[in-house]
Design an enzyme around this catalytic site. Structure first.
Site, mmCIF file in Angstrom:
data_model
loop_
_atom_site.group_PDB
_atom_site.id
_atom_site.type_symbol
_atom_site.label_atom_id
_atom_site.label_comp_id
_atom_site.label_asym_id
_atom_site.label_seq_id
_atom_site.Cartn_x
_atom_site.Cartn_y
_atom_site.Cartn_z
ATOM 1 N N ARG A 231 0.936 -1.297 0.100
ATOM 2 C CA ARG A 231 0.024 0.012 -0.007
ATOM 3 C C ARG A 231 1.070 1.354 0.026
ATOM 4 O O ARG A 231 1.840 1.324 0.676
ATOM 5 C CB ARG A 231 -0.870 -0.098 1.449
ATOM 6 C CG ARG A 231 -2.257 -0.844 1.185
ATOM 7 C CD ARG A 231 -3.121 -0.598 0.090
ATOM 8 N NE ARG A 231 -4.195 -1.479 -0.099
ATOM 9 C CZ ARG A 231 -4.534 -2.299 -0.826
ATOM 10 N NH1 ARG A 231 -3.358 -3.032 -1.598
ATOM 11 N NH2 ARG A 231 -5.721 -3.346 -0.854
ATOM 12 N N GLU A 260 -3.715 8.030 -5.115
ATOM 13 C CA GLU A 260 -4.170 7.147 -6.439
ATOM 14 C C GLU A 260 -5.510 7.742 -7.044
ATOM 15 O O GLU A 260 -6.376 8.027 -6.224
ATOM 16 C CB GLU A 260 -4.206 5.842 -6.380
ATOM 17 C CG GLU A 260 -2.940 5.079 -5.812
ATOM 18 C CD GLU A 260 -3.040 3.650 -5.504
ATOM 19 O OE1 GLU A 260 -3.950 3.096 -5.622
ATOM 20 O OE2 GLU A 260 -2.018 2.860 -4.998
ATOM 21 N N HIS A 279 -1.342 0.188 -9.938
ATOM 22 C CA HIS A 279 -2.221 -0.419 -8.847
ATOM 23 C C HIS A 279 -2.818 -1.666 -9.485
ATOM 24 O O HIS A 279 -4.058 -1.919 -9.371
ATOM 25 C CB HIS A 279 -3.226 0.193 -7.973
ATOM 26 C CG HIS A 279 -3.437 -0.376 -6.984
ATOM 27 N ND1 HIS A 279 -3.811 0.257 -5.611
ATOM 28 C CD2 HIS A 279 -3.506 -1.723 -6.468
ATOM 29 C CE1 HIS A 279 -4.048 -0.364 -4.499
ATOM 30 N NE2 HIS A 279 -3.950 -1.762 -5.061
#
Length: 320
Positions: A231, A260, A279
């Site tokens: 993360r 993000e 991601h």
């Protein structure tokens, strides 16, 4: 009395729906990614598979029938865990689904940075024939895997095929196959100076938030590569950018970020020693099948027999 109900907020293949129907033929099974399909079924759903932002109003209302939440992701840091715990709602995650695709991404970062694939792609776009200082190889190097869960274990397994020395860090410090030396999180700083590659596969918790700051990057070799698929908030991003700019570390492969999508103004985009993916390290053609067959169905069988779902049961105290 109406039928018992399960809501799956994803588009899943018919053969997977059929497998679920075989187990609960008398239940109402609602599936689909479109909000309009499941929105009006949330308050009376006994089981929900796939958390969506904004559904807590219906799911956690006083009249909600929700007993068990199966997430569609490994991370649960975005869930209202305290509220779920206060309502005695069981939560299970999709941990383990990502071991193959994410370990492949980790090694694509490691190999790409080591063998300058990212540099040669830039050269290719510019029609530039240049050696670019190629000299490194990955065999026999040392990798530190920070978080030896299912992803970390698969990464360690592949690392041994390269003859690498594997150092592992996990909360318990418990030994794991394919890991040469295991350490606790409190011993993180001790191993960083030894690592040629540092791979972060941790979940985000209060304890792991900004676990990597300037202190940790300063301890790493100037030739070391940093990989983060855990993360973004585990890393102090400004400290990472400084370390990359100043040559404190050699480079980074990053799939996750503090915010993000990554801002178009982020200097990370332009850094020649950084590889960025959006991601997507856990994306795979087999995702739905693994969630349903390896996690949801075994947990559903437990649930129907009166047991607590046991696969990837979230520990509210630990936060994962």
């Amino acid at each position: 009395m109406g039928k018992r109900k399960i809501v799956i907020t994803q588009n899943i293949e018919q053969n997977l729906i059929d497998q679920i129907k075989e187990i609960i033929p008398d239940w109402n099974i609602i599936t689909g990614k479109d909000k309009e399909i499941w929105q009006n079924h949330l308050s009376d759903a006994e089981i929900i598979a796939g958390w969506k932002k904004g559904i807590e109003k219906e799911c956690l209302a006083p009249n909600s029938k929700l007993k068990w939440l199966q997430t569609w992701s490994a991370g649960v840091n975005s869930l209202p865990l305290e509220l779920l715990e206060s309502r005695n709602i069981t939560v299970t995650s999709a941990n383990g689904v990502h071991a193959y695709p994410i370990s492949e991404t980790i090694f694509s970062f490691m190999l790409g940075l080591t063998r300058k694939v990212h540099t040669y792609l830039r050269n290719q776009q510019a029609r530039k024939w240049d050696h670019s200082g190629m000299k490194l190889e990955m065999h026999k190097k040392t990798v530190g895997i920070i978080g030896v869960g299912s992803i970390g274990r698969e990464t360690a397994k592949i690392a041994k095929a390269f003859g690498m020395k594997v150092l592992g860090v996990r909360h318990s410090g418990r030994q794991q196959v394919f890991v040469d030396e295991m350490y606790t999180t409190n011993q993180l700083n001790e191993i960083l100076p030894r690592c040629d590659y540092v791979v972060v596969t941790l979940p985000l918790t209060k304890e792991t938030h900004r676990l990597f700051c300037s202190e940790q990057f300063d301890l790493m070799k100037p030739t070391a590569f940093f990989i983060n698929i855990g993360r973004g908030e585990i890393v102090h991003e400004e400290a990472l950018i400084h370390a990359l700019r100043e040559g404190i570390i050699a480079g980074a492969g990053l799939d996750v970020f503090e915010r993000e999508p990554l801002s178009v103004d982020s200097p990370l985009w332009e850094m020649e020693n950084v590889i960025i993916t959006p991601h997507t390290s856990g994306s795979t053609e087999h995702y739905n099948q693994r969630v349903i067959e390896n996690i949801l169905i075994p947990n559903l069988l437990d649930y129907l027999s009166g047991k607590q779902p046991s696969v990837n049961l979230v520990d509210f105290l630990k936060g994962y």
